[in-house]
Design a protein around this motif. Sequence first.
Motif, PDB file in Angstrom:
ATOM      1  N   HIS A  46      -3.307   4.830 -23.631  1.00 41.85           N
ATOM      2  CA  HIS A  46      -4.638   5.362 -23.328  1.00 41.85           C
ATOM      3  C   HIS A  46      -5.048   4.959 -21.920  1.00 41.85           C
ATOM      4  CE1 HIS A  46      -5.576   1.305 -24.732  1.00 41.85           C
ATOM      5  NE2 HIS A  46      -6.784   1.397 -24.231  1.00 41.85           N
ATOM      6  N   HIS A 102      -9.208   5.006 -30.790  1.00 44.54           N
ATOM      7  CA  HIS A 102      -9.805   4.023 -29.869  1.00 44.54           C
ATOM      8  C   HIS A 102     -10.744   4.702 -28.869  1.00 44.54           C
ATOM      9  CE1 HIS A 102     -10.012   0.534 -27.253  1.00 44.54           C
ATOM     10  NE2 HIS A 102      -9.331   1.120 -26.294  1.00 44.54           N
ATOM     11  N   SER A 106      -6.446   8.523 -27.093  1.00 47.81           N
ATOM     12  CA  SER A 106      -5.681   7.285 -27.310  1.00 47.81           C
ATOM     13  C   SER A 106      -4.601   7.518 -28.362  1.00 47.81           C
ATOM     14  CB  SER A 106      -6.606   6.140 -27.740  1.00 47.81           C
ATOM     15  OG  SER A 106      -7.226   6.428 -28.970  1.00 47.81           O
ATOM     16  N   ASP A 123      -4.437   0.056 -28.198  1.00 47.42           N
ATOM     17  CA  ASP A 123      -5.707  -0.393 -28.774  1.00 47.42           C
ATOM     18  C   ASP A 123      -6.095   0.589 -29.866  1.00 47.42           C
ATOM     19  OD1 ASP A 123      -5.761  -2.389 -26.880  1.00 47.42           O
ATOM     20  OD2 ASP A 123      -7.182  -1.364 -25.557  1.00 47.42           O
ATOM     21  N   TYR A 124      -6.681   0.084 -30.956  1.00 50.41           N
ATOM     22  CA  TYR A 124      -7.063   1.012 -32.035  1.00 50.41           C
ATOM     23  C   TYR A 124      -8.239   0.492 -32.836  1.00 50.41           C
ATOM     24  CZ  TYR A 124      -4.396  -2.068 -35.283  1.00 50.41           C
ATOM     25  OH  TYR A 124      -3.915  -3.125 -36.020  1.00 50.41           O
ATOM     26  N   LYS A 125      -8.873   1.417 -33.531  1.00 54.27           N
ATOM     27  CA  LYS A 125      -9.887   1.040 -34.516  1.00 54.27           C
ATOM     28  C   LYS A 125      -9.829   2.026 -35.669  1.00 54.27           C
ATOM     29  CE  LYS A 125     -13.967   3.523 -32.688  1.00 54.27           C
ATOM     30  NZ  LYS A 125     -13.429   4.070 -31.446  1.00 54.27           N
ATOM     31  N   PHE A 135      -7.778   7.243 -36.271  1.00 54.97           N
ATOM     32  CA  PHE A 135      -6.531   6.482 -36.406  1.00 54.97           C
ATOM     33  C   PHE A 135      -5.706   7.042 -37.556  1.00 54.97           C
ATOM     34  CE2 PHE A 135      -4.036   3.140 -38.448  1.00 54.97           C
ATOM     35  CZ  PHE A 135      -3.420   2.510 -37.377  1.00 54.97           C
ATOM     36  N   GLU A 146      -2.086  -4.638 -31.523  1.00 52.46           N
ATOM     37  CA  GLU A 146      -3.001  -5.419 -30.686  1.00 52.46           C
ATOM     38  C   GLU A 146      -3.729  -6.420 -31.574  1.00 52.46           C
ATOM     39  OE1 GLU A 146      -6.818  -4.960 -30.139  1.00 52.46           O
ATOM     40  OE2 GLU A 146      -7.126  -2.892 -30.795  1.00 52.46           O
ATOM     41  N   SER A 283     -17.677  -2.216 -31.215  1.00 51.62           N
ATOM     42  CA  SER A 283     -16.365  -2.354 -30.610  1.00 51.62           C
ATOM     43  C   SER A 283     -15.497  -1.134 -30.873  1.00 51.62           C
ATOM     44  CB  SER A 283     -15.658  -3.584 -31.174  1.00 51.62           C
ATOM     45  OG  SER A 283     -14.357  -3.652 -30.630  1.00 51.62           O
ATOM     46  N   ASP A 284     -14.633  -0.843 -29.917  1.00 54.12           N
ATOM     47  CA  ASP A 284     -13.644   0.217 -30.107  1.00 54.12           C
ATOM     48  C   ASP A 284     -12.296  -0.362 -30.534  1.00 54.12           C
ATOM     49  OD1 ASP A 284     -15.317   2.342 -29.705  1.00 54.12           O
ATOM     50  OD2 ASP A 284     -15.078   2.294 -27.536  1.00 54.12           O
ATOM     51  N   HIS A 285     -12.328  -1.629 -30.973  1.00 55.67           N
ATOM     52  CA  HIS A 285     -11.128  -2.268 -31.531  1.00 55.67           C
ATOM     53  C   HIS A 285     -11.339  -2.526 -33.017  1.00 55.67           C
ATOM     54  CE1 HIS A 285      -9.173  -3.295 -27.650  1.00 55.67           C
ATOM     55  NE2 HIS A 285     -10.405  -3.296 -27.215  1.00 55.67           N
ATOM     56  N   GLN A 337     -14.771  -4.620 -23.298  1.00 53.59           N
ATOM     57  CA  GLN A 337     -14.852  -3.576 -24.320  1.00 53.59           C
ATOM     58  C   GLN A 337     -15.891  -3.939 -25.340  1.00 53.59           C
ATOM     59  OE1 GLN A 337     -11.030  -2.112 -25.596  1.00 53.59           O
ATOM     60  NE2 GLN A 337     -10.293  -2.237 -23.527  1.00 53.59           N
TER      61      GLN A 337
END
Length: 337
Positions: A46, A102, A106, A123-125, A135, A146, A283-285, A337
């Motif tokens: 990303h 993310h 991404s 990076d992911y959520k 995701f 991550e 958060s985007d995590h 972030q």
Amino acid sequence: MRARYGPERVRHNGNVLEIREAGLYCAAGDFFIDPVTPVDRAVITHAHSDHACPGSRHYLTARDGEALLRTRIGDDASIQTTAYGETVHMNQVTVSLYPAGHILGSAQIRIERDGEVWVVSGDYKLAPDPTCAPFEPVRCHTFVTESTFALPIFRWAGARETSAAIEAWWRENQDAGKASLIFAYPVGKSQRILSAIDASIGPIVCHGAVERVNSIYRAHGIPLPLSSESDDYRRALIVAPPSAMGSPWTKRFAPASTAMASGWMRIRGPRRRRALDRGFVLSDHADWPALLSAIDATSAENVWVAHGFREPLARWLQDHGKTSRAIDLPRPEAEEQ
Ligand SMILES: [Zn+2]
Ligand SMILES: [Zn+2]
């Protein structure tokens, strides 16, 4: 959560990925993933600056991420794009990208060599986000995850709850005759806030760095409120990158209440250090439970843990029957972030 693809058991024939000075390298495919220095061939998860270094000869990234990536690496860069789920042959491996949830575009990177499947999460959520594809768990033998927020104290509230808190703060400030100045990372986080906020509360003013990214999101069909020309700042919500804190641009909104939206707002230190009036946890995590559930959904026997609280997560996984190791990837200056 169940993954769509189920790889067969395979005889492992050495690691598909190795760690080199520029980052994660796939020798069988001859490419790096998110290299930190220029290489011949880079696959990019990303467009955040710590993942997208300029100067490589060729790039591969998800189609939805191309425009954002160009803002980092330039209009002339050689970028091949692929739709999520499509297969790209690279020497002795096949590569395919799957949504990481993310930011816009991404991707997780799936690499298959002789039936052996590795997936690099980037990076992911897992939390819902209307500004990017959700995701998608991908079954694999080895998962490289991550671990930005890999401690049990990191648990996010629902996104709607956080938007409601931001809206309530905005209204309170209007009643007190103050502008509402919220700092958020300009790529992804700002758009996530804007897409969820009730824009009828008052005018919204975006910093140029945020507005430039907004226009890319809009071009991908993601509706975002327009930045207002209004100069009645006491009723306005102003969205600015953390780098604008204390700048002349933000000073003109005084009197203002200040806030920051970040996963780090879950712990007190960063908020106090920055002397902000409010901290919104957004958060985007993945948070701790989401990391565990994402890893579980891959069915991976082997997990490499990168970027963040690597040791605690690797240890937890070892205690729960997986082979896991914390890996030390080269990393440029971390972003907010
Ligand atoms: Zn990122
Ligand atoms: Zn990152």
